[in-house]
Design an enzyme around this catalytic site. Sequence first.
Site, short mmCIF file in Angstrom:
data_model
loop_
_atom_site.label_atom_id
_atom_site.label_comp_id
_atom_site.label_asym_id
_atom_site.label_seq_id
_atom_site.Cartn_x
_atom_site.Cartn_y
_atom_site.Cartn_z
N SER A 32 45.92 62.64 45.39
CA SER A 32 47.15 62.11 45.99
C SER A 32 47.32 60.64 45.65
CB SER A 32 47.05 62.27 47.50
OG SER A 32 48.10 61.56 48.11
N GLU A 172 40.12 56.98 53.98
CA GLU A 172 40.71 55.68 53.58
C GLU A 172 41.15 54.81 54.77
OE1 GLU A 172 39.93 57.84 50.70
OE2 GLU A 172 40.63 55.96 49.86
N TYR A 174 43.01 55.81 57.42
CA TYR A 174 44.26 56.22 58.07
C TYR A 174 43.96 56.82 59.45
CZ TYR A 174 46.68 55.24 53.69
OH TYR A 174 47.19 54.61 52.58
N ARG A 222 40.67 65.76 53.40
CA ARG A 222 40.06 64.62 52.67
C ARG A 222 39.20 63.84 53.67
NH1 ARG A 222 42.54 60.42 48.32
NH2 ARG A 222 40.51 59.71 47.64
N HIS A 260 40.97 51.15 53.33
CA HIS A 260 41.76 50.17 52.58
C HIS A 260 41.36 48.74 52.92
CE1 HIS A 260 44.17 52.91 50.39
NE2 HIS A 260 44.81 53.40 51.43
N GLU A 261 40.88 48.52 54.13
CA GLU A 261 40.52 47.16 54.51
C GLU A 261 39.09 46.79 54.13
OE1 GLU A 261 41.27 48.80 58.40
OE2 GLU A 261 39.63 47.64 59.25
N ALA A 262 38.35 47.74 53.52
CA ALA A 262 36.96 47.47 53.14
C ALA A 262 36.90 46.32 52.14
CB ALA A 262 36.35 48.73 52.52
N ALA A 318 43.39 60.76 40.19
CA ALA A 318 44.79 60.47 40.45
C ALA A 318 45.34 59.58 39.34
CB ALA A 318 44.95 59.80 41.81
N GLN A 347 47.23 47.57 38.11
CA GLN A 347 48.34 46.63 37.95
C GLN A 347 49.73 47.24 38.09
OE1 GLN A 347 46.17 44.18 34.70
NE2 GLN A 347 48.22 43.36 34.82
N CYS A 349 50.18 50.64 39.20
CA CYS A 349 50.23 51.73 40.19
C CYS A 349 50.08 51.16 41.59
CB CYS A 349 49.20 52.82 39.86
SG CYS A 349 47.53 52.22 39.59
N CYS A 361 52.45 52.95 35.26
CA CYS A 361 51.09 52.80 34.72
C CYS A 361 51.11 51.78 33.60
CB CYS A 361 50.60 54.15 34.20
SG CYS A 361 49.06 54.02 33.31
N LYS A 454 35.40 44.99 32.51
CA LYS A 454 36.64 45.43 31.88
C LYS A 454 36.35 46.23 30.61
CE LYS A 454 39.94 42.34 33.88
NZ LYS A 454 40.98 41.34 33.74
N LEU A 679 52.47 36.42 30.61
CA LEU A 679 52.39 37.66 29.82
C LEU A 679 51.23 38.49 30.33
CD1 LEU A 679 53.01 39.39 27.25
CD2 LEU A 679 51.06 38.21 26.26
P1 NAP Z 1 48.23 32.06 33.56
O1 NAP Z 1 47.99 33.03 34.62
O2 NAP Z 1 49.60 31.59 33.33
O3 NAP Z 1 47.28 30.83 33.92
C1 NAP Z 1 47.10 29.72 33.13
C2 NAP Z 1 46.79 28.54 34.05
O4 NAP Z 1 46.65 27.42 33.22
C3 NAP Z 1 47.95 28.27 34.98
O5 NAP Z 1 47.70 28.90 36.21
C4 NAP Z 1 47.99 26.76 35.05
O6 NAP Z 1 47.36 26.37 36.27
C5 NAP Z 1 47.16 26.29 33.87
N1 NAP Z 1 47.98 25.55 32.93
C6 NAP Z 1 49.15 25.91 32.38
N2 NAP Z 1 49.62 24.95 31.56
C7 NAP Z 1 48.70 23.97 31.58
C8 NAP Z 1 48.61 22.72 30.94
N3 NAP Z 1 49.56 22.28 30.10
N4 NAP Z 1 47.54 21.96 31.20
C9 NAP Z 1 46.57 22.39 32.03
N5 NAP Z 1 46.62 23.56 32.67
C10 NAP Z 1 47.66 24.35 32.45
O7 NAP Z 1 47.71 32.56 32.18
P2 NAP Z 1 46.34 33.24 31.80
O8 NAP Z 1 45.24 32.95 32.77
O9 NAP Z 1 46.16 32.81 30.42
O10 NAP Z 1 46.65 34.76 31.90
C11 NAP Z 1 47.66 35.35 31.08
C12 NAP Z 1 48.25 36.58 31.75
O11 NAP Z 1 47.31 37.61 31.85
C13 NAP Z 1 48.75 36.31 33.15
O12 NAP Z 1 49.93 37.02 33.38
C14 NAP Z 1 47.68 36.88 34.00
O13 NAP Z 1 48.17 37.29 35.25
C15 NAP Z 1 47.20 38.03 33.17
N6 NAP Z 1 45.78 38.29 33.49
C16 NAP Z 1 45.50 38.87 34.69
C17 NAP Z 1 44.21 39.10 35.04
C18 NAP Z 1 43.86 39.72 36.37
O14 NAP Z 1 44.73 40.06 37.15
N7 NAP Z 1 42.63 39.92 36.69
C19 NAP Z 1 43.18 38.76 34.18
C20 NAP Z 1 43.50 38.18 32.97
C21 NAP Z 1 44.81 37.93 32.64
P3 NAP Z 1 47.52 24.92 36.90
O15 NAP Z 1 48.88 24.44 36.54
O16 NAP Z 1 47.33 25.11 38.35
O17 NAP Z 1 46.43 24.13 36.33
FE1 SF4 Z 2 45.15 53.34 35.68
FE2 SF4 Z 2 47.59 52.89 34.86
FE3 SF4 Z 2 46.97 52.40 37.38
FE4 SF4 Z 2 46.02 50.80 35.46
S1 SF4 Z 2 48.14 51.07 36.03
S2 SF4 Z 2 44.88 51.73 37.18
S3 SF4 Z 2 45.72 52.27 33.81
S4 SF4 Z 2 46.98 54.38 36.39
#
Ligand code: NAP
Ligand code: SF4
Length: 695
Positions: A32, A172, A174, A222, A260-262, A318, A347, A349, A361, A454, A679
């Site tokens: 589910s 979970e 509930y 469940r 969910h709160e774990a 799921a 991210q 879902c 997805c 990852k 991005l």
């Molecule tokens: P980001 O999330 O945009 O973070 C880059 C950080 O660099 C900003 O938060 C900013 O923080 C800092 N920054 C930006 N311009 C700067 C400058 N000119 N000088 C100094 N610091 C600067 O980009 P990212 O970490 O490269 O990630 C890229 C994308 O991938 C994002 O959308 C992110 O959400 C995604 N991603 C997600 C995950 C996850 O969810 N686990 C993991 C990896 C990537 P300050 O301004 O506060 O310093």
């Molecule tokens: Fe899996 Fe897609 Fe959800 Fe990421 S977004 S956890 S790949 S189902």
Amino acid sequence: MTHPRYPHLLEPLTLGAGPDALTLRNRVVMGSMHTGLEDRPWDIDRLGAFFAERARGGVGLIVTGGYAPTKRGWLKPFASEMTNRLHAMRHERITGAVHDAGGAVALQVLHAGRYGYHPLSQSASARKSPITPFTPSAMSSREVDRTATAFARSVALARKAGYDAVEVMGSEGYLLNQFLAARTNDRDDEWGGSPARRMRFAVEVVRRSRELVGGDFPIVYRISLLDLVEGGQTWEETAELALRLQDAGVTVFNTGIGWHEARVPTIITQVPRGAWRSCTARLKQVVDVPVCASNRINTPELAEDILASGEADLVSMARPLLADPAFVAKAMDERADEINTCIACNQACLDHVFSNERASCLVNPRACRETELVLLPVPSVRAPAPSAASSEAAPMGAGPHDVARRPTLAVVGAGPAGLAAATAAAERGFEVTLFERSPEIGGQFRLAMEVPGKEDFADTLRYFGRRLEVLGVDVRLGVEATADDVAGFDDVVVATGVEPRMPAIPGIEHPRVASYADVLSGAVVPGRRVVVIGAGGIGVDVSVFLTHEEEDLEDWMAHWGVGDPALHEGGLTEPKPRSAAREVTLVQRKTTPIGIGLGRTSGWAHRAVLRQSQVTQVSGATYDRIDDDGLHVTVDGVARVIEADTIVVCAGQDSVRSLYDALDREAHLVGGADLAAELDAKRAIRQGTEVVAAL
Ligand code: NAP
Ligand code: SF4
């Protein structure tokens, strides 16, 4: 006939007996998952199409998202419910769609209890959950009694709607789980006060349901095998509950891990695959009816192994079925290397669902948009024939010297956006050439899969690599495409991606400075003391990469404080401290808490790993300069130096558009080349697919 590769996974199983007995064609249950399509009546056919595609893909049993037995059991205001005949009639459209596609489907009945995101929520006791803003009202004894009957009525309505089975949601955290645990049940009436009385509500729900639907209709329950919260159930209580539920009429036990709160991650990427299989094996020793394993199972090999080891009778997946509706069919055809594997990122879902958006997805943007994002066959184009003889091949209406041919498409860049575009286009019938300047496909995704936890991301590249092969895409690696290279194509998609941004800090060219790409690719091996500039998703990931030490499943459990529920209430024990491979300081300019913008359902776990790995966090910094001493910053008006052997820059990215700017023809810009800010692979893959779907 026994399947040579997955003999247990693809073996049928009959649930129940008599006229309502249900024979599943294999052991795969699509678990589910609330998609958001359940909550609006006008989305019912979209939901039917979503399930039908999975039924066509061969899954044994589909379980719907949760439907409340009463309005007070809603997940959110006006959420899905199964409370009257009109609902049952409307659901015939879902059961009909699934049955027409050859599948079987169970309705899940879920009362959210204190997880209800609305002021009418109710629970065993008036205790607010840490993850919702509303304090539930404590149900009166009469309300508990009436709610047990309401559950049974929903089960009967589901049967009337043509469902093949029901699942009663008892895990979970509930409502049913809230009654079972001392943490949330401090009643002293017949529904609380002792473990046996806390179990009574769940047992009554099943008993009354069985009474209403008769002896054979399959009722799945469940059950929570590990609550992973303080004041959660002990194993003794769980085993006793299972036996009482079995006596009350449960046909199959599905299993759940963690409320969910774990504060222990249970399903995200960093949880080792198959981490919880031993819990199901333990339940199987207790009960006589079939049991179903769940959580962090995402390949047919692992599922087969769990079944072959006798640890479970069924396997629930799921998200993997969201990622690839044809998961089972591909396993059956021995094409498991073509499965689009769920990478457990949450991210698109769960993060969507918890933000009130429709689920989809990351690796399959068509999920839950089956009727909207359609890859239709592309019409042929007409072109002059090389000789008059070939004009015989021309379609009706073509000129005498024209021939029909597939339109050609050049895709430049084999990161997530380019890969999605190239494969979607080839699926539509384009003749696709994919140019990539690196020797391998993957772009930023190839870097991401180096981050501990990852590793599953590698499967996405395996999937795309295989898909390119199967679809016959002409892949040109190590080729930096020029405007001339793409001039002769009918259409061009530019997905040239991003490059790490190097901010204008004095001393940024110091030899101790490296980009995150240098570090994750292994081109630079950082020293013992490291400063990470930028605390976005990548800064957090790089900090984890730098501090991580090898751990096996036992270490992982110990680091998160997961213990034996026979010895520790809720299965929680004192976490064992991690040792960190390096001293890391993570710095940002913002003053908000570090990592606050990370995924809704996974960010907390990433932040916890930073704390466990003793990563020093500095917010509100101004970068003054970099020199031999390290990074000079000013925080709250005080200048200081953070000593470092290596400074890793994770300050976002800039788009790479040199090819696009050099083109004197129309082209489609996608992914980071289009917009580098924020991005992520979700946007890149979705945009690459959508642009091609519209060509
Ligand atoms: P980001 O999330 O945009 O973070 C880059 C950080 O660099 C900003 O938060 C900013 O923080 C800092 N920054 C930006 N311009 C700067 C400058 N000119 N000088 C100094 N610091 C600067 O980009 P990212 O970490 O490269 O990630 C890229 C994308 O991938 C994002 O959308 C992110 O959400 C995604 N991603 C997600 C995950 C996850 O969810 N686990 C993991 C990896 C990537 P300050 O301004 O506060 O310093
Ligand atoms: Fe899996 Fe897609 Fe959800 Fe990421 S977004 S956890 S790949 S189902």
